[in-house]
Structure formats: structure tokens, C-alpha cells
Design an enzyme around this catalytic site. Structure first.
Site, mmCIF file in Angstrom:
data_model
loop_
_atom_site.group_PDB
_atom_site.id
_atom_site.type_symbol
_atom_site.label_atom_id
_atom_site.label_comp_id
_atom_site.label_asym_id
_atom_site.label_seq_id
_atom_site.Cartn_x
_atom_site.Cartn_y
_atom_site.Cartn_z
ATOM 1 N N THR A 112 -5.783 2.486 -6.338
ATOM 2 C CA THR A 112 -5.552 1.468 -7.379
ATOM 3 C C THR A 112 -6.687 0.448 -7.469
ATOM 4 O OG1 THR A 112 -4.283 0.111 -5.844
ATOM 5 C CG2 THR A 112 -3.035 1.606 -7.240
ATOM 6 N N CYS B 28 -5.475 0.031 -10.991
ATOM 7 C CA CYS B 28 -4.521 -0.984 -11.431
ATOM 8 C C CYS B 28 -5.202 -1.956 -12.391
ATOM 9 C CB CYS B 28 -4.035 -1.710 -10.188
ATOM 10 S SG CYS B 28 -3.096 -3.150 -10.543
ATOM 11 N N GLU C 236 -3.730 2.907 1.580
ATOM 12 C CA GLU C 236 -3.089 3.355 0.331
ATOM 13 C C GLU C 236 -3.397 4.835 0.089
ATOM 14 O OE1 GLU C 236 -3.665 1.047 -3.454
ATOM 15 O OE2 GLU C 236 -4.094 3.049 -4.227
ATOM 16 N N SER D 208 -5.658 -9.910 -1.839
ATOM 17 C CA SER D 208 -4.849 -10.379 -0.702
ATOM 18 C C SER D 208 -5.212 -11.808 -0.288
ATOM 19 C CB SER D 208 -5.035 -9.476 0.503
ATOM 20 O OG SER D 208 -5.546 -8.255 0.192
ATOM 21 N N SER E 286 -10.717 -6.002 3.604
ATOM 22 C CA SER E 286 -10.080 -5.771 2.303
ATOM 23 C C SER E 286 -11.038 -4.990 1.407
ATOM 24 C CB SER E 286 -9.729 -7.125 1.664
ATOM 25 O OG SER E 286 -9.690 -7.013 0.260
ATOM 26 N N SER E 287 -10.648 -3.776 1.036
ATOM 27 C CA SER E 287 -11.591 -2.950 0.280
ATOM 28 C C SER E 287 -11.794 -3.500 -1.123
ATOM 29 C CB SER E 287 -11.142 -1.497 0.263
ATOM 30 O OG SER E 287 -10.345 -1.216 -0.834
ATOM 31 N N ASN E 288 -10.737 -4.075 -1.731
ATOM 32 C CA ASN E 288 -10.955 -4.577 -3.099
ATOM 33 C C ASN E 288 -11.866 -5.791 -3.101
ATOM 34 O OD1 ASN E 288 -9.180 -7.124 -3.992
ATOM 35 N ND2 ASN E 288 -8.049 -6.010 -2.432
ATOM 36 N N HIS F 127 0.806 -1.229 0.000
ATOM 37 C CA HIS F 127 0.000 0.000 0.000
ATOM 38 C C HIS F 127 0.838 1.278 0.000
ATOM 39 C CE1 HIS F 127 -3.209 -2.445 2.292
ATOM 40 N NE2 HIS F 127 -3.573 -2.317 1.039
HETATM 41 S S1 SF4 Z 1 -3.757 -4.058 -6.860
HETATM 42 FE FE1 SF4 Z 1 -2.271 -3.418 -8.391
HETATM 43 S S2 SF4 Z 1 -1.397 -1.564 -7.536
HETATM 44 FE FE2 SF4 Z 1 -2.393 -2.591 -5.840
HETATM 45 S S3 SF4 Z 1 -0.785 -3.827 -4.948
HETATM 46 FE FE3 SF4 Z 1 -1.840 -5.109 -6.433
HETATM 47 S S4 SF4 Z 1 -0.611 -4.907 -8.336
HETATM 48 FE FE4 SF4 Z 1 -0.060 -3.215 -6.949
#
Ligand code: SF4
Length: 282
Positions: free
Chosen positions: A163, A191, A129, A265, A219-221, A77
Site C-alpha cells: 500500500t 493506498c 505488510e 506512523s 518506517s518504509s513509507n 499491516h
Molecule cells: S497507508 Fe493506507 S492502507 Fe496502509 S494503513 Fe494507512 S490507510 Fe491503511
């Protein structure tokens, strides 16, 4: 037997894999306890695994408890310029595992801030991040999400994105800025690993009877993947590992096609265990 479709790019992205590999390599090299600034990744199973390997998370507020030359790893991050200086001041052995894509955002933000642009970050203000990125423009950025009321936008702005932000959020915020600002420098720093993962989740979730999204609740993503899938498939669950998979996903004969995806993650072993459990029928 269920039909299981695993999304493209489910699990560890390049930056997270690099950070975990770096931590394990440094542990091997120094043969003593090492530290990560905050939990290395947003996944409790992995953080527990690292602790078993004597790799411990430590917060910046507790950094005084470390000795000179202790090894500390900066996670993917990234961190603010101030936090980096605190580590330097303590003369720690700093291993910087900031993802290069995030580092690139730091450089852009610093450059345009120094050129007199007001910085706008599209993202979650509490995400590490984003906090790190904001630290490269003296914590002056305006941090926006879609739907946020937007007032007093300066005329000259440089816009970047977290990202893992959703493309749709980026577009919505930009569509407002083009009406309010005269000079806009915009870098879509979402990303590509995030984009591919989100597109694949979107596609699969329209075709399956149920969808399992695996990743840390912090985990936000992963949360964004869950939101995307839930929109298309009512039977979507967000689980941290196999223990959270609902019984009906495994036993209900009407749920034949199950989609699986995982956040950046989530390690392969957690994804594999979950798939085996869904297929086990019990
Ligand atoms: S999502 Fe993309 S920018 Fe974020 S850590 Fe993974 S590879 Fe890097």
C-alpha cells in the site's frame, strides 16, 4: 522567523490512527495488560508511549508465553492466514485492526490464487505488510521491486502492490510484466493516503530551502518520502523526532523556507514539537 510549509496529509493515516485508537480503547475496556503482534506501528516514540500504557509488543515466536483469553491486537499491516491460525489455536482474544485496505488485498490475493493465478506483489519482501499478503497465497508470491531482474514470469499473473509503494515503481514493474505475461490481472493497491502524501512531498520539496521528513527509521513509507524529497532538495533530512533536526536548519539564515512532512506512523504531537523547534531559532 522561518516560513514553514507542512505537507498535506503529513502524519497518521486512517489505518494507523484506527489501530492506535483501537489499542487504547481495548486497554480501557479490559483494564489489564494487552499485547500487539509486533510493534503496533513503526514509530519508537509511540511504541514507548503504548508500553507506558501497558500495551506491549510481542512476536509470534513468543506467543506461548500468553495465557488463554489474553488480548492481542493485529496491527494495521495485517498478518498471514497461518499467523492468524496460530493466534486462534492459542485461544487468544484477537482484536483485528488490519487496515480495511490491506484486508482487501488479502481477499484479492486469496481469490486469484485459488483461481490458479500466480501472485506478484510489488513491494519490499521484508516488510510485514508484504509478508502478511504473501501469507494469503501460501507464501508463493513473487515479490518484485523496480530494477529487479525479472525471469521466468508465469503466463497468468495477478499483481498487487504494497500500500505504501511508489507509483513509479508500480508502473516500472507493470511495464515489464506486459511484455512477459499473456494474462495479467493488476490491482493498483497503493493506498490513496500514500499517493497524496507522496505527491505533496514531491511538490513542496521543489520549492523549499530545506526539507524535514519525520518518521521512524524503520518506517518504509517515511523512507520513501525521504527519497522523493532528497531527489528535489539536497538539504533533506530524515529524523525520528525533534532531536534529530540539524542546528543549521534552525539557525542558518539562508535556510528560510523549510518544508515538513511525516510518514503514516508519525503522530501529530511529534510533528508539532518539530515545527516549534524549527521556529524557536535555538
Ligand atoms: S497507508 Fe493506507 S492502507 Fe496502509 S494503513 Fe494507512 S490507510 Fe491503511
Amino acid at each position: 522567523m522561518k516560513k514553514i510549509t507542512l505537507a498535506d496529509s503529513a502524519g497518521f493515516c486512517f489505518g494507523v490512527k484506527r489501530a492506535v485508537d483501537t489499542a487504547l480503547k481495548m486497554k480501557e475496556k479490559y483494564k489489564s495488560e494487552i499485547y500487539t503482534l509486533g510493534p503496533l506501528i513503526h514509530n519508537n516514540d509511540v511504541v514507548d508511549f503504548l508500553k507506558e500504557n501497558l500495551i506491549f509488543p510481542i512476536e509470534l515466536d513468543n506467543i506461548d508465553s500468553l495465557k488463554e483469553n489474553d488480548t492481542i491486537i493485529i496491527r494495521s499491516h495485517g498478518v498471514s492466514e497461518k499467523a492468524l491460525n496460530v493466534l486462534k489455536k492459542h485461544k487468544l482474544n484477537i482484536i483485528d485492526a488490519t487496515c480495511p485496505y490491506v484486508e482487501n488485498i488479502h481477499k484479492k490475493v486469496k481469490k486469484y490464487y485459488d483461481l490458479g493465478y500466480s501472485i506478484i506483489i510489488v513491494g519490499d519482501k521484508d516488510h510485514p505488510e508484504v509478508i502478511g499478503i504473501n501469507g494469503w497465497c501460501n507464501d508463493s508470491a513473487l515479490i518484485l521491486k523496480s530494477g529487479d531482474p525479472i525471469f521466468n514470469i508465469p503466463n497468468k499473473v495477478c499483481v498487487v502492490s504494497q500500500t505504501t509503494e511508489r507509483q513509479s515503481t508500480w508502473e516500472e514493474v507493470l511495464s515489464v510484466l506486459i511484455k512477459t505475461s499473456k494474462e495479467i490481472v493488476a490491482f493498483n493497491t497503493i493506498c490513496s493516503a500514500t499517493e497524496v502524501r507522496q505527491k505533496s512531498a514531491e511538490e513542496i520539496s521543489t520549492k523549499v530551502d530545506a526539507m524535514v521528513v519525520i518518521g521512524g527509521f524503520n518506517s518504509s513509507n517515511t523512507t520513501k518520502l525521504y527519497e522523493i524529497c532528497k531527489k528535489n532538495c539536497e538539504n533533506t533530512v530524515h529524523v525520528e523526532n525533534l532531536s534529530g533536526i540539524p542546528d543549521e536548519f534552525i539557525k542558518d539564515g539562508n535556510l528560510k523556507n523549510i518544508g515538513v512532512t511525516a510518514g503514516a506512523s508519525t503522530p501529530d504531537w511529534i510533528i508539532k514539537e518539530a515545527i516549534i523547534k524549527i521556529n524557536s531559532g535555538k
